[in-house]
Design a protein around this motif. Sequence first.
Motif, short mmCIF file in Angstrom:
data_model
loop_
_atom_site.label_atom_id
_atom_site.label_comp_id
_atom_site.label_asym_id
_atom_site.label_seq_id
_atom_site.Cartn_x
_atom_site.Cartn_y
_atom_site.Cartn_z
N SER A 126 0.83 -1.21 0.00
CA SER A 126 0.00 0.00 0.00
C SER A 126 0.86 1.25 0.00
N LEU A 127 0.46 2.19 -0.83
CA LEU A 127 1.15 3.48 -0.91
C LEU A 127 0.43 4.57 -0.14
N GLY A 128 -0.88 4.39 0.03
CA GLY A 128 -1.65 5.42 0.70
C GLY A 128 -3.07 4.99 0.96
N VAL A 129 -3.88 5.95 1.39
CA VAL A 129 -5.29 5.68 1.70
C VAL A 129 -6.16 6.77 1.09
N VAL A 130 -7.43 6.44 0.96
CA VAL A 130 -8.46 7.44 0.70
C VAL A 130 -9.26 7.56 1.99
N LEU A 131 -9.27 8.73 2.57
CA LEU A 131 -9.96 8.91 3.84
C LEU A 131 -11.47 9.01 3.63
N ASN A 132 -12.21 8.51 4.60
CA ASN A 132 -13.63 8.82 4.68
C ASN A 132 -13.70 10.19 5.34
N PHE A 133 -13.96 11.21 4.55
CA PHE A 133 -13.79 12.59 5.01
C PHE A 133 -14.73 12.92 6.17
N ALA A 134 -15.94 12.43 6.14
CA ALA A 134 -16.89 12.69 7.22
C ALA A 134 -16.41 12.04 8.52
N LYS A 135 -16.00 10.78 8.45
CA LYS A 135 -15.52 10.09 9.65
C LYS A 135 -14.23 10.71 10.17
N PHE A 136 -13.40 11.17 9.27
CA PHE A 136 -12.15 11.82 9.63
C PHE A 136 -12.40 13.11 10.43
N ARG A 137 -13.28 13.96 9.93
CA ARG A 137 -13.57 15.21 10.64
C ARG A 137 -14.28 14.94 11.96
N GLU A 138 -15.16 13.94 11.95
CA GLU A 138 -15.86 13.58 13.18
C GLU A 138 -14.87 13.07 14.24
N PHE A 139 -13.89 12.31 13.80
CA PHE A 139 -12.85 11.83 14.73
C PHE A 139 -12.13 13.00 15.39
N LEU A 140 -11.71 13.99 14.60
CA LEU A 140 -11.01 15.14 15.16
C LEU A 140 -11.87 15.86 16.19
N ALA A 141 -13.15 16.05 15.86
CA ALA A 141 -14.06 16.75 16.77
C ALA A 141 -14.28 15.95 18.05
N THR A 142 -14.40 14.64 17.91
CA THR A 142 -14.58 13.79 19.09
C THR A 142 -13.37 13.87 20.02
N GLU A 143 -12.18 13.91 19.44
CA GLU A 143 -10.97 14.06 20.25
C GLU A 143 -10.97 15.38 21.01
N VAL A 144 -11.44 16.44 20.37
CA VAL A 144 -11.53 17.74 21.04
C VAL A 144 -12.41 17.62 22.28
#
Length: 406
Positions: free
Chosen positions: A88-106
Amino acid sequence: MTLRTFDIVIVGAGPAGGHCARILAKSGRQVLLVEQNDNFNKNDFSSAATPLETLSKFDLPESVIGSFWQKITIQTSKVSQTWESPKSLGVVLNFAKFREFLATEVQQYGSEVWLGYRYIKRSQANGETIVEFKQLSDGKLIQVSTKLLVDATGFARAVMYEKENDKPDFLSGTGIEYLIEVEPEIYNKYDGDLIFFLGDKWMPKGYAWIFPMEQNRLKVGTARIFLDPKTVKHLSPLKKYIDLLIDEYLKSKNYQIIDKHGSTLKYSQGLKDIYYQDNIIAIGDAVSTVNFLGGEGIRHGMDGAEIAAKYIAKYLDGQISSFRDYEREMHRKFDKKWHLSERLAVRKYIDDVNDVLTEKIISYLKYMKTEEVMDIVFDYKFEIISRGLAGYLKRKIKGFIQRLRG
């Protein structure tokens, strides 16, 4: 009435805003992260392809991954070229889950996240910055007080520029993306492959893409770059090229559209945005961290957020009284590669006639190694192309000699 007071109010919960809030909340600051959409599935626009090291660099979990990829394909009007790796060279992020993760960490670090609140205005009173929001569910106006205000509103730049006329000249772009569910045999054919489309056939004055997501789902998107908004009126709608990709390239007969979304890009030529003003600081796309050539913004917005968070902490601790050094560090990080990317973008998307430049670049890249192409596409090491040019000229000379001998 006593207003609620925060150390930092960050307007906009995209990659830059969410990551900046996450860092500052983790350090013990009282942060308010505000997002105008009431959930992260709305405005879920980002092709979101990124190298594998993004996960470890920003400590992102597997739960935000849409798919892994190990191939890069560039499809022009005339040719197709693929580079691949056994791993694997990289990933495609699930953008909604990604932003939700950051907010949850906050929130987990003890700070607050407000969804469904639109920024209205800011003012000064008794040495404090008062920020007003409208709760979109009922129209109620709410004010809070903050020591520092962060503009993470992206292309809107809603906080830093109170009047539209105050904004600098922009290079602009617009794009749409479909998330579609396709037949298993079609998904299996393109799973693991980042496909970029260049050339007038697929997207005049821009580019297009097909990226894999979760099982049987693909992202299909198109974006157009322009200097003058009036020129867009004379071009075909973006949807035409989405349909072309699905019908002619994928050849899917029974696909289902899961979601449609779109966005706008406004990039300041020469990186001339306002980075700070008193106790207001701008981050992410509000200071043009998106790369204008490839449209990639997630990693760069988060890089800029880390730089900003460092200076925000110093400001709150009384170690600095202005963000001049923040602006300087941002320019040191981005100027050289972004200025070159900007010039290449104008040549490719605006000035390239009959795909002459596109086909020439593919000729240079054709014999390069996968890791070299990764360096060009994701790290903007354009000097590598000169090596491809040397190989291209060598092949031309060899062919010319062979013709003479024949």
